[in-house]
Design a protein around this motif. Structure first.
Motif, PDB file in Angstrom:
ATOM      1  N   PRO A   1       0.713  -1.106   0.224  1.00 20.55           N
ATOM      2  CA  PRO A   1      -0.117   0.072  -0.091  1.00 20.55           C
ATOM      3  C   PRO A   1       0.865   1.196  -0.065  1.00 20.55           C
ATOM      4  N   ASN A   2       0.391   2.402  -0.558  1.00 25.51           N
ATOM      5  CA  ASN A   2       0.925   3.643  -0.710  1.00 25.51           C
ATOM      6  C   ASN A   2       2.411   3.748  -1.382  1.00 25.51           C
ATOM      7  N   ALA A   3       2.663   2.583  -2.247  1.00 24.48           N
ATOM      8  CA  ALA A   3       3.614   2.790  -3.131  1.00 24.48           C
ATOM      9  C   ALA A   3       3.293   2.775  -4.709  1.00 24.48           C
ATOM     10  N   LYS A   4       4.078   3.587  -5.374  1.00 26.92           N
ATOM     11  CA  LYS A   4       3.817   3.900  -6.774  1.00 26.92           C
ATOM     12  C   LYS A   4       4.863   3.176  -7.680  1.00 26.92           C
ATOM     13  N   LYS A   5       4.351   2.733  -8.892  1.00 27.34           N
ATOM     14  CA  LYS A   5       5.238   2.032  -9.712  1.00 27.34           C
ATOM     15  C   LYS A   5       6.285   3.021 -10.183  1.00 27.34           C
ATOM     16  N   GLY A   6       7.435   2.319 -10.319  1.00 27.05           N
ATOM     17  CA  GLY A   6       8.770   2.810 -10.343  1.00 27.05           C
ATOM     18  C   GLY A   6       9.597   3.501  -9.152  1.00 27.05           C
ATOM     19  N   GLN A   7       8.949   3.324  -7.916  1.00 16.84           N
ATOM     20  CA  GLN A   7       9.775   3.876  -6.895  1.00 16.84           C
ATOM     21  C   GLN A   7      10.658   2.540  -6.410  1.00 16.84           C
ATOM     22  N   GLU A   8      11.731   2.980  -5.779  1.00 18.89           N
ATOM     23  CA  GLU A   8      12.573   2.259  -5.093  1.00 18.89           C
ATOM     24  C   GLU A   8      12.367   2.374  -3.637  1.00 18.89           C
ATOM     25  N   VAL A   9      11.968   1.276  -3.067  1.00 21.76           N
ATOM     26  CA  VAL A   9      11.714   1.527  -1.581  1.00 21.76           C
ATOM     27  C   VAL A   9      12.243   0.316  -0.834  1.00 21.76           C
ATOM     28  N   LYS A  10      11.920   0.428   0.528  1.00 21.01           N
ATOM     29  CA  LYS A  10      12.401  -0.675   1.571  1.00 21.01           C
ATOM     30  C   LYS A  10      10.965  -0.842   2.011  1.00 21.01           C
ATOM     31  N   ILE A  11      10.678  -2.300   1.944  1.00 14.28           N
ATOM     32  CA  ILE A  11       9.567  -3.004   2.832  1.00 14.28           C
ATOM     33  C   ILE A  11       9.699  -3.799   3.886  1.00 14.28           C
ATOM     34  N   LYS A  12       8.846  -3.899   4.404  1.00 19.85           N
ATOM     35  CA  LYS A  12       8.648  -5.222   5.432  1.00 19.85           C
ATOM     36  C   LYS A  12       7.520  -5.883   5.223  1.00 19.85           C
ATOM     37  N   VAL A  13       7.974  -7.406   5.154  1.00 13.16           N
ATOM     38  CA  VAL A  13       6.566  -8.356   5.019  1.00 13.16           C
ATOM     39  C   VAL A  13       5.696  -8.391   6.244  1.00 13.16           C
ATOM     40  N   THR A  14       4.421  -8.340   5.865  1.00 14.30           N
ATOM     41  CA  THR A  14       3.593  -8.311   6.874  1.00 14.30           C
ATOM     42  C   THR A  14       2.613  -9.401   6.990  1.00 14.30           C
ATOM     43  N   GLU A  15       2.548 -10.211   5.938  1.00 16.18           N
ATOM     44  CA  GLU A  15       1.611 -11.602   5.778  1.00 16.18           C
ATOM     45  C   GLU A  15       1.891 -12.041   4.421  1.00 16.18           C
ATOM     46  N   THR A  16       1.938 -13.591   4.695  1.00 18.50           N
ATOM     47  CA  THR A  16       2.117 -14.349   3.603  1.00 18.50           C
ATOM     48  C   THR A  16       1.145 -15.381   3.244  1.00 18.50           C
ATOM     49  N   LYS A  17       1.074 -15.666   2.037  1.00 22.53           N
ATOM     50  CA  LYS A  17       0.136 -16.586   1.599  1.00 22.53           C
ATOM     51  C   LYS A  17       0.816 -17.717   0.442  1.00 22.53           C
ATOM     52  N   ARG A  18       0.440 -18.588  -0.127  1.00 21.77           N
ATOM     53  CA  ARG A  18       0.880 -19.550  -0.957  1.00 21.77           C
ATOM     54  C   ARG A  18       1.633 -18.747  -2.091  1.00 21.77           C
ATOM     55  N   ASN A  19       0.820 -17.934  -2.828  1.00 20.66           N
ATOM     56  CA  ASN A  19       1.230 -17.253  -4.115  1.00 20.66           C
ATOM     57  C   ASN A  19       1.430 -15.632  -3.909  1.00 20.66           C
TER      58      ASN A  19
END
Length: 77
Positions: A51-69
């Motif tokens: 959320p709140n990220a735009k195409k082309g941005q280079e950002v640092k993210i933190k994984v909050t939830e994982t699912k199979r795919n």
């Protein structure tokens, strides 16, 4: 054990295939935007909605939830 219990156990086990884990941080490039406007990044081909990220941005993210795919992450400030 009835079928509902078997389904529940199977669903819990399927998350093991994600190449990322909740809490891990990654430097990524937002490759696209999803239907709801979330940014889409990939780690080892695994899709993460950010959320709140735009195409082309280079950002640092933190994984909050994982699912199979796919998974979900938040921007790290």
């Amino acid at each position: 054990m009835d079928n509902r219990d078997n389904r529940s156990n199977r669903n819990n086990n399927r998350y093991d295939s994600a190449p990322v884990n909740v809490g891990e941080e990654y430097d990524v490039k937002i490759e696209d935007t999803g239907k709801s406007g979330d940014g889409i990044a990939k780690v080892e081909g695994y899709i993460l909605f950010v959320p709140n990220a735009k195409k082309g941005q280079e950002v640092k993210i933190k994984v909050t939830e994982t699912k199979r795919n796919l998974g979900f992450a938040e921007l790290v400030e």
